[in-house]
Each structure stands twice: as structure tokens, then as C-alpha cells.
Design a protein around this motif. Structure first.
Motif, PDB file in Angstrom:
ATOM      1  N   GLN A 297       0.832  -1.213   0.000  1.00 12.49           N
ATOM      2  CA  GLN A 297       0.000   0.000   0.000  1.00 12.49           C
ATOM      3  C   GLN A 297       0.863   1.257   0.000  1.00 12.49           C
ATOM      4  O   GLN A 297       0.548   2.239  -0.678  1.00 12.49           O
ATOM      5  CB  GLN A 297      -0.931  -0.007   1.207  1.00 12.49           C
ATOM      6  CG  GLN A 297      -2.018  -1.070   1.125  1.00 12.49           C
ATOM      7  CD  GLN A 297      -2.848  -1.152   2.387  1.00 12.49           C
ATOM      8  OE1 GLN A 297      -2.467  -0.617   3.434  1.00 12.49           O
ATOM      9  NE2 GLN A 297      -3.969  -1.846   2.316  1.00 12.49           N
ATOM     10  N   GLN A 298       1.959   1.199   0.750  1.00 12.71           N
ATOM     11  CA  GLN A 298       2.870   2.341   0.786  1.00 12.71           C
ATOM     12  C   GLN A 298       3.464   2.584  -0.592  1.00 12.71           C
ATOM     13  O   GLN A 298       3.548   3.731  -1.051  1.00 12.71           O
ATOM     14  CB  GLN A 298       3.984   2.094   1.805  1.00 12.71           C
ATOM     15  CG  GLN A 298       5.001   3.230   1.883  1.00 12.71           C
ATOM     16  CD  GLN A 298       6.182   2.883   2.784  1.00 12.71           C
ATOM     17  OE1 GLN A 298       6.349   1.742   3.183  1.00 12.71           O
ATOM     18  NE2 GLN A 298       7.009   3.872   3.071  1.00 12.71           N
ATOM     19  N   PHE A 299       3.835   1.526  -1.283  1.00  8.74           N
ATOM     20  CA  PHE A 299       4.462   1.702  -2.588  1.00  8.74           C
ATOM     21  C   PHE A 299       3.445   2.106  -3.647  1.00  8.74           C
ATOM     22  O   PHE A 299       3.791   2.811  -4.598  1.00  8.74           O
ATOM     23  CB  PHE A 299       5.198   0.429  -3.015  1.00  8.74           C
ATOM     24  CG  PHE A 299       6.351   0.732  -3.928  1.00  8.74           C
ATOM     25  CD1 PHE A 299       7.581   1.089  -3.399  1.00  8.74           C
ATOM     26  CD2 PHE A 299       6.197   0.732  -5.300  1.00  8.74           C
ATOM     27  CE1 PHE A 299       8.640   1.419  -4.236  1.00  8.74           C
ATOM     28  CE2 PHE A 299       7.251   1.053  -6.137  1.00  8.74           C
ATOM     29  CZ  PHE A 299       8.470   1.404  -5.597  1.00  8.74           C
ATOM     30  N   GLU A 300       2.181   1.681  -3.484  1.00 11.03           N
ATOM     31  CA  GLU A 300       1.152   2.123  -4.410  1.00 11.03           C
ATOM     32  C   GLU A 300       0.993   3.642  -4.355  1.00 11.03           C
ATOM     33  O   GLU A 300       0.778   4.308  -5.370  1.00 11.03           O
ATOM     34  CB  GLU A 300      -0.175   1.431  -4.106  1.00 11.03           C
ATOM     35  CG  GLU A 300      -0.205  -0.023  -4.578  1.00 11.03           C
ATOM     36  CD  GLU A 300      -1.506  -0.722  -4.203  1.00 11.03           C
ATOM     37  OE1 GLU A 300      -2.275  -0.124  -3.412  1.00 11.03           O
ATOM     38  OE2 GLU A 300      -1.740  -1.829  -4.678  1.00 11.03           O
ATOM     39  N   ALA A 301       1.101   4.204  -3.143  1.00  9.21           N
ATOM     40  CA  ALA A 301       1.015   5.663  -2.987  1.00  9.21           C
ATOM     41  C   ALA A 301       2.190   6.345  -3.676  1.00  9.21           C
ATOM     42  O   ALA A 301       2.044   7.391  -4.325  1.00  9.21           O
ATOM     43  CB  ALA A 301       0.979   6.029  -1.509  1.00  9.21           C
ATOM     44  N   ILE A 302       3.377   5.749  -3.560  1.00  9.54           N
ATOM     45  CA  ILE A 302       4.569   6.280  -4.225  1.00  9.54           C
ATOM     46  C   ILE A 302       4.394   6.217  -5.742  1.00  9.54           C
ATOM     47  O   ILE A 302       4.721   7.160  -6.470  1.00  9.54           O
ATOM     48  CB  ILE A 302       5.817   5.481  -3.793  1.00  9.54           C
ATOM     49  CG1 ILE A 302       6.102   5.724  -2.302  1.00  9.54           C
ATOM     50  CG2 ILE A 302       7.035   5.848  -4.636  1.00  9.54           C
ATOM     51  CD1 ILE A 302       7.143   4.788  -1.723  1.00  9.54           C
ATOM     52  N   TYR A 303       3.847   5.110  -6.204  1.00  6.69           N
ATOM     53  CA  TYR A 303       3.597   4.933  -7.637  1.00  6.69           C
ATOM     54  C   TYR A 303       2.648   6.010  -8.154  1.00  6.69           C
ATOM     55  O   TYR A 303       2.904   6.655  -9.180  1.00  6.69           O
ATOM     56  CB  TYR A 303       3.007   3.547  -7.876  1.00  6.69           C
ATOM     57  CG  TYR A 303       2.561   3.283  -9.295  1.00  6.69           C
ATOM     58  CD1 TYR A 303       3.485   2.940 -10.274  1.00  6.69           C
ATOM     59  CD2 TYR A 303       1.219   3.365  -9.645  1.00  6.69           C
ATOM     60  CE1 TYR A 303       3.074   2.694 -11.583  1.00  6.69           C
ATOM     61  CE2 TYR A 303       0.799   3.118 -10.938  1.00  6.69           C
ATOM     62  CZ  TYR A 303       1.740   2.781 -11.903  1.00  6.69           C
ATOM     63  OH  TYR A 303       1.326   2.550 -13.189  1.00  6.69           O
ATOM     64  N   ASP A 304       1.551   6.230  -7.432  1.00  5.77           N
ATOM     65  CA  ASP A 304       0.579   7.239  -7.842  1.00  5.77           C
ATOM     66  C   ASP A 304       1.209   8.632  -7.873  1.00  5.77           C
ATOM     67  O   ASP A 304       0.888   9.456  -8.730  1.00  5.77           O
ATOM     68  CB  ASP A 304      -0.623   7.244  -6.888  1.00  5.77           C
ATOM     69  CG  ASP A 304      -1.480   5.991  -7.036  1.00  5.77           C
ATOM     70  OD1 ASP A 304      -1.403   5.345  -8.099  1.00  5.77           O
ATOM     71  OD2 ASP A 304      -2.210   5.654  -6.086  1.00  5.77           O
TER      72      ASP A 304
END
Length: 407
Positions: free
Chosen positions: A21-28
Motif C-alpha cells: 500500500q505504501q508503494f502504491e502511494a509512491i507509484y501514484d
């Protein structure tokens, strides 16, 4: 980056889920900027795949990120290596390695001469520069990097990057004067003025109004369009109405308050004449209000869905119509009584917007964003007005609470 999970795999542990979830935020947050860089360096056909590959690689190696540089620069270095590998692969297959496709219709605005806007086709312009200068311009204008981020990426001091960028743009301006695809547009070509009064527009008084409007705008338009990284999509028409009642009737607001002196509809800015501004305005304040209206129109031209508080706040901030003392005095009671409007309330399209101090609080919101987050964040918000987590790393209510806390 797909978020679909393969249910045939082992269950994801809670700590792993949190990491994902943390990396999804970074991706976005960084995907668009990374993709823009890859598209410039390769082409649009492979940009999406290479962007996905970049973030997968980053996620796999996230444990190696030590915080010595910003997270964006760290991911960007991974993208650079992937682009280099793409070059090698294409070279082996004797394919074209570099095609500027995504940006061939875009332009950079350059102030080559006073009151003149020059727009250069970027695909052709970049070919005039060496590789380092190409990279600096691409990073600044298309990847939306700050000068500090560019300095970290290319390993130069920030001051050196700034000087190099300036020299590269100056070189373009000198070399491309004779290009056929440069568009030169004066303020008179960008904006036309129409007198809606029955009186002649050719008398000396109206000629002075025209000249004063042009003088007010020509000193602001280039600065504002550069700040918000957008050239007007069409010519602007300014309609001047002889007095407030005539203006109010023309825009269908016969019961409007006296402070309502201007609005815009598509590419038409409608204002009351500076010669007869009504009881709450002056000749000079009408001129400044025209800058306000132009800025609001420009924000709408960038994104028609930009909220009212954002359009009004940026317009007021750029026009500098309200003094700090006026803003302080007219917002004191609401702040002191814990009655600061929410962002939703500041989208009110009725006359209550003025009553609640909408112009002042919208101004203060924009001022807060610029002071705390900078112009890059404000530009991102204009284009993605609901993405508070991506722009500010907090929710909209949290952002509002932080803002109110410093008032």
C-alpha cells in the motif's frame, strides 16, 4: 502498475500488505513524471511498459533505499538505467533509439522580445542542443523537476543547473529566430477589446482605456502563463460595459452586489468600464480585476474542473487587489470564532461567497500552498484538484486543519 493480486499465491502478510500500500502511494505520486521522462528518451510505444518496469524494480529494491537522496531521485536513477538498457537492446536490433513523439506538439514559452510570446516546437528545438542541455530542459519542463532535483540527478550544483538552463534557452532563442514554426504573438494578437457602449470606441478617452488595459496585461500575461506552465488555447476577448447596471443586465445578474464588476464566459472576459466603475471600485482596481479574471480563465483553460476557491485564490493572488491589512481585518472575526469556511463551502457559487470572505480565504489558501509547498505543488493541484494525498501527502480535511492552524 496493476493492483490485481494472484489468489493462487500464498496469502500476503499484514506487514507485506502495508508495504504494498505504501508503494502504491509512491507509484501514484511519481508515475506521471517518470513516464514523461521515459517518453522523451524513448517513445510513447514503450513508455508505459518501461515505467511499469521501473516501479517494479524500485519495489523489489526498496529495502536498499537509504534516504541519502529524495525518493523521486532514487526512482529516477532506476528509470535512467532502464532507458540505457532499452538503448542497448534497440542498438543490437538496429532500431531507432530516440524518437521524441509525445512532445512534438508541445511548446516552451520564451520571452525573446518585450511583449512578445515565442513558442517553439519542442521536438525540433531539443535537436539543437547537446545531450546534457536536452536532459536539463526535458527534466525541467516535462518531468516537472525542481532545479534541486535536476542537480541531484545530473550531479551538478543547483546554481550551475540554473545557469546552464538559462544559457540553453538563450541559445535556442538565438538559433531559432528564422524558424518557420515559431509562433510570435504580441499582446494585441492574444487579446482583443470590444466596447459594448453605444459611445464611440475611437474617442481619446476610450483609447486611453484600451492602452491602459493592454499595459496592465502585457506586464502580467507572460509571467502568469509561465508560472502556471500553460499557453492560452485561444484568443481572449475583453468586453467593456459602460456601467454596472448595464454589465449586470448583460450577464443576467440584475440583482448583483456593487462589488461584482467582472466575469468570464468561455474565452470572453466581461468587465464594467474603468471610467464608470461604481461605488466599490476605482479605475485602477478594474484594471487589476482584469488580471484577476484573465488568471481565473487561464486556470479554467488548464483544467475546467478546477474548484472555485482555487481559481479565485490564484486570480486574487496574481492580481494583488487586496492589501494584507484588508485581508487581515476582514477575516479576523471568522478566524477568532473558529468559523473558517471549508474548501467545500468555498466552492459556493452564490453571492454568499463574498459574504463569507470567500475572496480573502481563497487568497490565503493559495498563499499558504505557495509558502509551505511551492509552485510545483500548486501546479499539480490545478491539474489534479482532488489528489490531496498525492500533492500534500494528507487528506483534504487534514490539509484544511493544517491551514487553519496557522491562520
Amino acid at each position: 502498475m496493476s493492483r490485481a493480486q494472484d489468489k493462487s499465491q500464498n496469502p500476503v502478510l499484514p506487514e507485506e500488505q502495508e508495504h504494498i500500500q505504501q508503494f502504491e502511494a509512491i507509484y501514484d505520486q511519481y508515475r506521471e513524471r517518470i513516464r514523461n521522462y521515459i517518453a522523451v528518451k524513448t517513445n510513447s510505444a514503450v513508455a508505459d511498459d518501461l515505467t511499469q518496469h521501473t516501479f517494479l524494480k524500485a519495489m523489489e529494491n526498496f529495502h536498499l533505499f537509504k534516504g541519502n537522496a529524495s525518493l523521486f531521485t532514487w526512482i529516477f536513477k532506476i528509470a535512467q538505467n532502464i532507458v540505457k538498457n532499452e538503448y542497448r537492446t534497440r542498438s543490437r536490433h538496429k532500431e531507432i533509439a530516440h524518437e521524441v513523439i509525445d512532445f512534438e506538439s508541445q511548446s516552451i514559452s520564451l520571452d525573446m522580445a518585450k511583449d512578445v510570446d515565442i513558442r517553439i516546437d519542442i521536438s525540433a528545438a531539443l535537436a539543437k542542443l547537446n545531450e546534457l542541455d536536452q536532459q536539463i530542459i526535458s527534466l525541467r519542463f516535462f518531468v516537472d523537476c525542481t532545479l534541486l532535483e535536476i542537480s541531484k540527478i545530473i550531479g551538478m550544483r543547483e546554481s550551475a543547473v540554473k545557469n546552464r538552463l538559462y544559457r540553453a534557452l538563450e541559445k535556442l532563442k538565438k538559433e531559432l529566430k528564422e524558424w518557420g514554426d515559431i509562433t510570435i504573438m504580441s499582446i494585441q494578437e492574444l487579446i482583443s477589446i470590444v466596447n459594448k457602449s453605444e459611445a464611440s470606441s475611437k474617442n481619446d478617452t476610450m483609447k486611453k482605456v484600451y492602452q491602459d488595459l493592454f499595459d496592465e496585461l502585457k506586464g502580467q500575461v507572460e509571467r502568469i502563463t509561465t508560472t502556471y506552465r500553460h499557453q492560452p488555447s485561444q484568443k481572449i476577448v475583453i468586453e467593456i460595459y459602460p456601467d454596472l447596471p448595464t454589465f449586470h443586465q448583460a450577464v443576467g445578474e440584475t440583482d448583483a452586489p456593487n462589488w461584482f464588476m467582472g466575469t468570464y464566459d468561455h474565452n470572453i472576459l466581461k468587465i464594467v468600464s474603468p471610467l464608470n466603475p461604481g461605488p466599490e471600485h476605482t479605475y485602477q482596481s478594474i484594471l487589476k480585476s482584469t488580471v484577476h479574471l484573465f488568471t481565473m480563465w487561464l486556470i479554467s483553460d488548464i483544467n475546467p474542473l478546477a474548484p472555485k476557491w482555487l481559481r479565485q485564490g490564484i486570480g486574487g493572488f496574481e492580481a494583488k487587489q487586496m492589501t494584507p491589512e484588508y485581508i487581515k481585518n476582514t477575516t479576523y472575526d471568522a478566524i477568532n470564532n473558529h468559523a473558517v469556511p471549508t474548501l467545500q463551502a468555498l466552492n459556493d457559487d452564490s453571492w454568499d461567497f463574498g459574504t463569507m470572505g470567500g475572496f480573502q480565504f481563497s487568497y490565503l489558501l493559495v498563499e499558504y500552498i505557495l509558502q509551505e509547498y511551492g509552485i510545483d505543488a500548486l501546479n499539480k493541484l490545478i491539474r489534479n484538484p482532488t489528489d490531496f494525498p498525492g500533492v500534500f501527502q494528507c487528506t483534504e480535511p487534514e490539509f484544511h486543519q493544517q491551514w487553519v492552524g496557522i491562520l
